[in-house]
Design an enzyme around this catalytic site. Sequence first.
Site, mmCIF file in Angstrom:
data_model
loop_
_atom_site.group_PDB
_atom_site.id
_atom_site.type_symbol
_atom_site.label_atom_id
_atom_site.label_comp_id
_atom_site.label_asym_id
_atom_site.label_seq_id
_atom_site.Cartn_x
_atom_site.Cartn_y
_atom_site.Cartn_z
ATOM 1 C CB SER A 1 -0.922 -0.006 1.234
ATOM 2 O OG SER A 1 -1.819 1.087 1.193
ATOM 3 C CG ASP A 2 2.904 4.894 -1.566
ATOM 4 O OD1 ASP A 2 3.884 4.746 -0.810
ATOM 5 O OD2 ASP A 2 2.664 5.958 -2.165
ATOM 6 C CD GLN A 3 -2.445 8.630 3.095
ATOM 7 O OE1 GLN A 3 -1.756 9.216 3.909
ATOM 8 N NE2 GLN A 3 -3.635 8.126 3.391
#
Length: 200
Positions: free
Chosen positions: A76-78
Amino acid sequence: MDEPRPALILGSTSPYRRELLERLRLPFSVIRPEVDETPLPGEAPADLALRLALAKARAAARIAGGQHADPVVIGSDQVADLNGQPLGKPGNHQCATEQLRQMRGRTVLFHTAVTLLRPATRYEQTVMATVTVRFRPLQDEEIERYLAAEQPYDCAGSAKAEALGITLLEGIESDDPTALIGLPLIRTCALLREAGLQLP
């Protein structure tokens, strides 16, 4: 005879993602994916989040494949998006101050991408949750007090909405409430079910 449970792997060392995944009450282990998070020239914030989520999942899957027969890997990445410009983790007080000054009185999109891989079944899917956040017109002294109290230097956009950062905001719009913290659990649950895991 029950089939062995696949090994669930979180390809992230983020304590926020770890705490969120623990809510699902599934056993999992953590692998640190070695991924360069530098944006590509002209890369849009949403595209950056999607690319990094996939890269992290694949990097963690390569490591997990040598340790488990049937790993299921989450990456995941934001990325915060201010008028098309990516805002990452500030890393220090000065950068956090600059980020919050840029965002005051404005609307910021927080793009959180999540990838799920299950190499044994060739399952690979990446989805996005975007949260719209409206910041109050913050005064410099408010920014300074907030940063001194919270020190959110490891958070994209320098504001922890799940804690004191909520005082900086006028509104949040989201269909996946945990996305802003770092892992959209509604979408993650859907991916886990698609990949064959049973959830309570």
